[in-house]
Scaffold this motif. Structure first.
Motif, PDB file in Angstrom:
ATOM      1  N   TYR A  17       0.851  -1.188   0.000  1.00 12.96           N
ATOM      2  CA  TYR A  17       0.000   0.000   0.000  1.00 12.96           C
ATOM      3  C   TYR A  17       0.890   1.241   0.000  1.00 12.96           C
ATOM      4  O   TYR A  17       2.085   1.160   0.271  1.00 12.96           O
ATOM      5  CB  TYR A  17      -0.885   0.032   1.253  1.00 12.96           C
TER       6      TYR A  17
ATOM      7  N   TRP B   3      -3.158   2.525   4.709  1.00 15.56           N
ATOM      8  CA  TRP B   3      -3.586   1.134   4.526  1.00 15.56           C
ATOM      9  C   TRP B   3      -4.710   1.066   3.483  1.00 15.56           C
ATOM     10  O   TRP B   3      -5.679   1.829   3.564  1.00 15.56           O
ATOM     11  CB  TRP B   3      -4.081   0.575   5.868  1.00 15.56           C
ATOM     12  N   GLY B   4      -4.537   0.208   2.506  1.00 16.81           N
ATOM     13  CA  GLY B   4      -5.591  -0.009   1.517  1.00 16.81           C
ATOM     14  C   GLY B   4      -5.441   0.820   0.253  1.00 16.81           C
ATOM     15  O   GLY B   4      -6.080   0.535  -0.753  1.00 16.81           O
ATOM     16  N   LYS B   5      -4.586   1.886   0.288  1.00 15.86           N
ATOM     17  CA  LYS B   5      -4.399   2.714  -0.915  1.00 15.86           C
ATOM     18  C   LYS B   5      -3.321   2.093  -1.792  1.00 15.86           C
ATOM     19  O   LYS B   5      -2.209   1.856  -1.323  1.00 15.86           O
ATOM     20  CB  LYS B   5      -3.973   4.132  -0.521  1.00 15.86           C
ATOM     21  N   PRO B   6      -3.610   1.860  -3.088  1.00 16.48           N
ATOM     22  CA  PRO B   6      -2.621   1.184  -3.943  1.00 16.48           C
ATOM     23  C   PRO B   6      -1.300   1.947  -3.998  1.00 16.48           C
ATOM     24  O   PRO B   6      -1.285   3.177  -4.005  1.00 16.48           O
ATOM     25  CB  PRO B   6      -3.289   1.171  -5.326  1.00 16.48           C
ATOM     26  N   TYR B   7      -0.224   1.229  -4.035  1.00 18.19           N
ATOM     27  CA  TYR B   7       1.105   1.805  -4.187  1.00 18.19           C
ATOM     28  C   TYR B   7       1.319   2.158  -5.665  1.00 18.19           C
ATOM     29  O   TYR B   7       1.194   1.284  -6.533  1.00 18.19           O
ATOM     30  CB  TYR B   7       2.141   0.786  -3.692  1.00 18.19           C
TER      31      TYR B   7
END
Ligand SMILES: Cc1cc2nc3c(=O)[nH]c(=O)nc-3n(C[C@H](O)[C@H](O)[C@H](O)COP(=O)(O)O)c2cc1C
Length: 209
Positions: A198, A202-206
């Protein structure tokens, strides 16, 4: 000597090992790699026990097998395959796990990674011994030898530590059964990296992948 990225990407658990002896010279290289690992404060409260005595290995294998029969075997039989593996690959892994269980003591050399310092219930438990264990796994693979990181014996930790003759305050954290591999090394199966990374929250795409 293979490139370190090749070593890491092909360092699968090698659970089928030949009983043929492994020269001390190679074991010493593995041990040295372990001792080069980072450890908290460089206090080096680790000790590495090289076990070759068949009787010692057999006594520990009895506990290792008991834990397989009671928990690990049923878990393999009743749980879905983890990410990055197929049901067939998971089944093969279960069979290999059972094989290692039955032949654990036949690996010619074990390295038992031990740490002094008492039980640590916090988040850093094992953090000053597992870098050494990982270094030894990588060195083993780089030398063309097979091994598997095993910790199952800790289910009977006190009993196994007594078999190894560990003094009070010292615990074993991992056993590496080492030998020449029967099969071939191959790529590890882990699933797409993007599913595990991430960015910022948390949960946000890299965005880098
Ligand atoms: C903390 C830890 C404990 C493990 N303990 C055992 C064990 O007791 N016995 C075993 O056969 N494999 C053990 N493994 C190996 C894992 O099952 C294996 O690394 C995982 O299934 C991925 O398979 P691969 O190494 O072949 O890629 C352990 C791995 C880790 C990281």
């Amino acid at each position: 000597m293979p490139d370190i990225f090749d070593v890491m990407s092909t360092m699968r658990s090698m659970r089928r090992l030949k009983p043929d002896p492994v020269p001390d010279e190679l074991i010493n290289k593995i041990l040295q790699a372990g001792q080069w690992a980072p450890n908290g404060g460089n206090t080096q409260r680790w000790r590495f026990l090289v076990v070759k005595d068949p009787e010692v290995k057999k006594k520990v294998q009895v506990y290792y097998k008991r834990l397989y029969d009671e928990t690990v075997g049923p878990r393999y039989a009743n749980s879905p395959p983890p990410p990055g593996t197929t049901p067939e690959a998971y089944k093969r892994q279960g069979a290999a796990n059972q094989y290692l269980t039955d032949h654990y003591h036949e690996a010619p050399v074990w390295i038992v990674a031990c740490l002094e310092g008492g039980e640590n219930p916090g988040r850093t438990v094992g953090s000053s011994i597992y870098p050494a264990v990982q270094n030894m796994l990588l060195a083993t693979r780089a030398l063309g030898l097979g091994t598997t990181l095993t910790t199952r014996h800790t289910g009977f930790g006190k009993e196994c530590d007594a078999i190894f003759g560990l003094p009070p305050g010292v615990q074993s954290y991992a056993i590496l059964p080492i030998g020449w591999p029967v099969g071939k090394f191959g790529p590890v199966g882990r699933g797409p990296l993007k599913d595990f990374v991430y960015q910022d929250q948390w949960g946000k795409p890299y965005a880098g992948l």
